[in-house]
Write a protein that holds these residues in place. Structure first.
Motif, PDB file in Angstrom:
ATOM      1  N   SER A 135       2.623  -3.709 -13.686  1.00  0.00           N
ATOM      2  CA  SER A 135       2.156  -2.500 -13.010  1.00  0.00           C
ATOM      3  C   SER A 135       1.997  -2.761 -11.511  1.00  0.00           C
ATOM      4  O   SER A 135       1.707  -3.872 -11.081  1.00  0.00           O
ATOM      5  CB  SER A 135       0.835  -2.021 -13.599  1.00  0.00           C
ATOM      6  N   PHE A 136       2.202  -1.714 -10.751  1.00  0.00           N
ATOM      7  CA  PHE A 136       2.143  -1.803  -9.299  1.00  0.00           C
ATOM      8  C   PHE A 136       0.853  -1.163  -8.819  1.00  0.00           C
ATOM      9  O   PHE A 136       0.606   0.006  -9.085  1.00  0.00           O
ATOM     10  CB  PHE A 136       3.348  -1.072  -8.687  1.00  0.00           C
ATOM     11  N   SER A 137      -0.005  -1.944  -8.182  1.00  0.00           N
ATOM     12  CA  SER A 137      -1.194  -1.370  -7.544  1.00  0.00           C
ATOM     13  C   SER A 137      -1.511  -2.196  -6.307  1.00  0.00           C
ATOM     14  O   SER A 137      -1.219  -3.395  -6.236  1.00  0.00           O
ATOM     15  CB  SER A 137      -2.380  -1.326  -8.498  1.00  0.00           C
ATOM     16  N   LEU A 138      -2.079  -1.540  -5.335  1.00  0.00           N
ATOM     17  CA  LEU A 138      -2.341  -2.183  -4.052  1.00  0.00           C
ATOM     18  C   LEU A 138      -3.579  -3.064  -4.074  1.00  0.00           C
ATOM     19  O   LEU A 138      -3.689  -3.998  -3.283  1.00  0.00           O
ATOM     20  CB  LEU A 138      -2.464  -1.123  -2.951  1.00  0.00           C
ATOM     21  N   THR A 139      -4.522  -2.760  -4.957  1.00  0.00           N
ATOM     22  CA  THR A 139      -5.719  -3.582  -5.088  1.00  0.00           C
ATOM     23  C   THR A 139      -6.010  -3.802  -6.563  1.00  0.00           C
ATOM     24  O   THR A 139      -5.641  -2.995  -7.418  1.00  0.00           O
ATOM     25  CB  THR A 139      -6.947  -2.914  -4.427  1.00  0.00           C
ATOM     26  N   GLU A 140      -6.701  -4.886  -6.844  1.00  0.00           N
ATOM     27  CA  GLU A 140      -7.032  -5.232  -8.229  1.00  0.00           C
ATOM     28  C   GLU A 140      -7.911  -4.173  -8.881  1.00  0.00           C
ATOM     29  O   GLU A 140      -7.776  -3.861 -10.062  1.00  0.00           O
ATOM     30  CB  GLU A 140      -7.739  -6.588  -8.258  1.00  0.00           C
ATOM     31  N   ASP A 190     -13.636  -2.746 -13.293  1.00  0.00           N
ATOM     32  CA  ASP A 190     -14.728  -3.687 -13.550  1.00  0.00           C
ATOM     33  C   ASP A 190     -14.664  -4.921 -12.650  1.00  0.00           C
ATOM     34  O   ASP A 190     -15.620  -5.691 -12.580  1.00  0.00           O
ATOM     35  CB  ASP A 190     -14.725  -4.123 -15.015  1.00  0.00           C
ATOM     36  N   SER A 191     -13.544  -5.105 -11.959  1.00  0.00           N
ATOM     37  CA  SER A 191     -13.401  -6.270 -11.072  1.00  0.00           C
ATOM     38  C   SER A 191     -14.214  -6.122  -9.790  1.00  0.00           C
ATOM     39  O   SER A 191     -14.380  -7.080  -9.047  1.00  0.00           O
ATOM     40  CB  SER A 191     -11.927  -6.512 -10.728  1.00  0.00           C
ATOM     41  N   CYS A 192     -14.719  -4.906  -9.543  1.00  0.00           N
ATOM     42  CA  CYS A 192     -15.481  -4.669  -8.318  1.00  0.00           C
ATOM     43  C   CYS A 192     -16.690  -3.779  -8.626  1.00  0.00           C
ATOM     44  O   CYS A 192     -16.536  -2.694  -9.189  1.00  0.00           O
ATOM     45  CB  CYS A 192     -14.600  -4.000  -7.264  1.00  0.00           C
ATOM     46  N   GLU A 193     -17.838  -4.230  -8.220  1.00  0.00           N
ATOM     47  CA  GLU A 193     -19.055  -3.446  -8.483  1.00  0.00           C
ATOM     48  C   GLU A 193     -19.132  -2.180  -7.643  1.00  0.00           C
ATOM     49  O   GLU A 193     -19.912  -1.286  -7.921  1.00  0.00           O
ATOM     50  CB  GLU A 193     -20.301  -4.311  -8.268  1.00  0.00           C
ATOM     51  N   ARG A 194     -18.282  -2.050  -6.630  1.00  0.00           N
ATOM     52  CA  ARG A 194     -18.268  -0.865  -5.769  1.00  0.00           C
ATOM     53  C   ARG A 194     -17.251   0.191  -6.234  1.00  0.00           C
ATOM     54  O   ARG A 194     -17.157   1.260  -5.645  1.00  0.00           O
ATOM     55  CB  ARG A 194     -17.926  -1.275  -4.340  1.00  0.00           C
ATOM     56  N   ALA A 195     -16.507  -0.089  -7.255  1.00  0.00           N
ATOM     57  CA  ALA A 195     -15.384   0.763  -7.673  1.00  0.00           C
ATOM     58  C   ALA A 195     -15.774   2.226  -7.884  1.00  0.00           C
ATOM     59  O   ALA A 195     -15.000   3.120  -7.542  1.00  0.00           O
ATOM     60  CB  ALA A 195     -14.732   0.203  -8.929  1.00  0.00           C
ATOM     61  N   ASP A 228      -5.657   3.959  -4.011  1.00  0.00           N
ATOM     62  CA  ASP A 228      -5.106   4.573  -5.211  1.00  0.00           C
ATOM     63  C   ASP A 228      -4.154   5.715  -4.841  1.00  0.00           C
ATOM     64  O   ASP A 228      -3.061   5.844  -5.409  1.00  0.00           O
ATOM     65  CB  ASP A 228      -6.232   5.078  -6.107  1.00  0.00           C
ATOM     66  N   ASP A 229      -4.543   6.540  -3.872  1.00  0.00           N
ATOM     67  CA  ASP A 229      -3.676   7.635  -3.409  1.00  0.00           C
ATOM     68  C   ASP A 229      -2.390   7.099  -2.797  1.00  0.00           C
ATOM     69  O   ASP A 229      -1.297   7.612  -3.052  1.00  0.00           O
ATOM     70  CB  ASP A 229      -4.409   8.518  -2.385  1.00  0.00           C
ATOM     71  N   LEU A 230      -2.513   6.063  -1.970  1.00  0.00           N
ATOM     72  CA  LEU A 230      -1.329   5.459  -1.361  1.00  0.00           C
ATOM     73  C   LEU A 230      -0.420   4.873  -2.438  1.00  0.00           C
ATOM     74  O   LEU A 230       0.806   5.039  -2.394  1.00  0.00           O
ATOM     75  CB  LEU A 230      -1.720   4.382  -0.349  1.00  0.00           C
ATOM     76  N   GLY A 231      -1.005   4.222  -3.411  1.00  0.00           N
ATOM     77  CA  GLY A 231      -0.223   3.683  -4.529  1.00  0.00           C
ATOM     78  C   GLY A 231       0.538   4.775  -5.263  1.00  0.00           C
ATOM     79  O   GLY A 231       1.675   4.583  -5.693  1.00  0.00           O
ATOM     80  N   GLY A 232      -0.096   5.939  -5.399  1.00  0.00           N
ATOM     81  CA  GLY A 232       0.578   7.073  -6.038  1.00  0.00           C
ATOM     82  C   GLY A 232       1.786   7.539  -5.248  1.00  0.00           C
ATOM     83  O   GLY A 232       2.831   7.871  -5.822  1.00  0.00           O
ATOM     84  N   LEU A 233       1.661   7.562  -3.923  1.00  0.00           N
ATOM     85  CA  LEU A 233       2.805   7.939  -3.077  1.00  0.00           C
ATOM     86  C   LEU A 233       3.937   6.920  -3.198  1.00  0.00           C
ATOM     87  O   LEU A 233       5.112   7.291  -3.281  1.00  0.00           O
ATOM     88  CB  LEU A 233       2.363   8.057  -1.611  1.00  0.00           C
ATOM     89  N   ILE A 234       3.580   5.652  -3.222  1.00  0.00           N
ATOM     90  CA  ILE A 234       4.594   4.605  -3.384  1.00  0.00           C
ATOM     91  C   ILE A 234       5.254   4.733  -4.744  1.00  0.00           C
ATOM     92  O   ILE A 234       6.480   4.634  -4.875  1.00  0.00           O
ATOM     93  CB  ILE A 234       3.969   3.203  -3.181  1.00  0.00           C
ATOM     94  N   ASP A 235       4.452   4.966  -5.775  1.00  0.00           N
ATOM     95  CA  ASP A 235       4.986   5.167  -7.127  1.00  0.00           C
ATOM     96  C   ASP A 235       5.990   6.314  -7.161  1.00  0.00           C
ATOM     97  O   ASP A 235       7.069   6.189  -7.737  1.00  0.00           O
ATOM     98  CB  ASP A 235       3.842   5.488  -8.093  1.00  0.00           C
TER      99      ASP A 235
END
Length: 148
Positions: free
Chosen positions: A87-92, A98-103, A113-120
């Motif tokens: 899968s292609f994503s810009l950040t983990e 769950d990898s980030c408490e700020r998610a 996430d929005d930028l990843g959608g445009l790239i997708d």
């Protein structure tokens, strides 16, 4: 700097080479390696992922080699990248919140996430045939420049 992995770059070039030779029979890895300036050893690591994804067929033996499993017009760039890297994503945190408490409240996560959608969307809109066509146009224009 955001970078595309060597695996994706070389895998795409290998698929382009197979696409340029589509319908001409099986192609040896050493020939792809020579034309694309990629080591055979690296191609041997990349090809199994492309084969497992149903993008490449292979045959062993004296007349063995590799070929596209389907028409280049039916292969989407996103398929190639997914076969090589998953899968292609810009950040983990996009795939694993769950990898980030700020998610849950991070505005930059939404941005990536929005930028990843445009790239997708872009990767879904490009076929291998389109890359082949662009390659051939570029080759013609380069050869014309040398003949001036």
């Amino acid at each position: 700097m955001i970078r595309i992995s060597t695996k994706i770059r070389y895998g795409t070039r290998a698929m382009l080479d197979l696409g340029l030779n589509y319908g001409r029979g099986l192609i040896l890895l050493k020939d792809i390696a020579k034309r694309q300036e990629i080591s055979v050893g690296y191609l041997e690591q990349i090809i199994p992922s492309l084969k497992a994804a149903g993008l490449v067929n292979s045959s062993r033996g004296a007349h063995g080699g590799y070929a596209l499993a389907k028409d280049p017009a039916d292969i989407i760039l996103k398929e190639i990248i997914s076969a090589l890297e998953g899968s292609f994503s810009l950040t983990e945190c996009i795939n694993d919140p769950d990898s980030c408490e700020r998610a849950d409240f991070c505005i930059t996560r939404d941005l990536w996430d929005d930028l990843g959608g445009l790239i997708d969307d872009f990767l879904l809109s490009i076929t291998l045939q389109q890359l082949i066509d662009k390659y051939r146009i570029k080759q013609r224009s380069c050869s014309l420049m040398y003949n001036i």
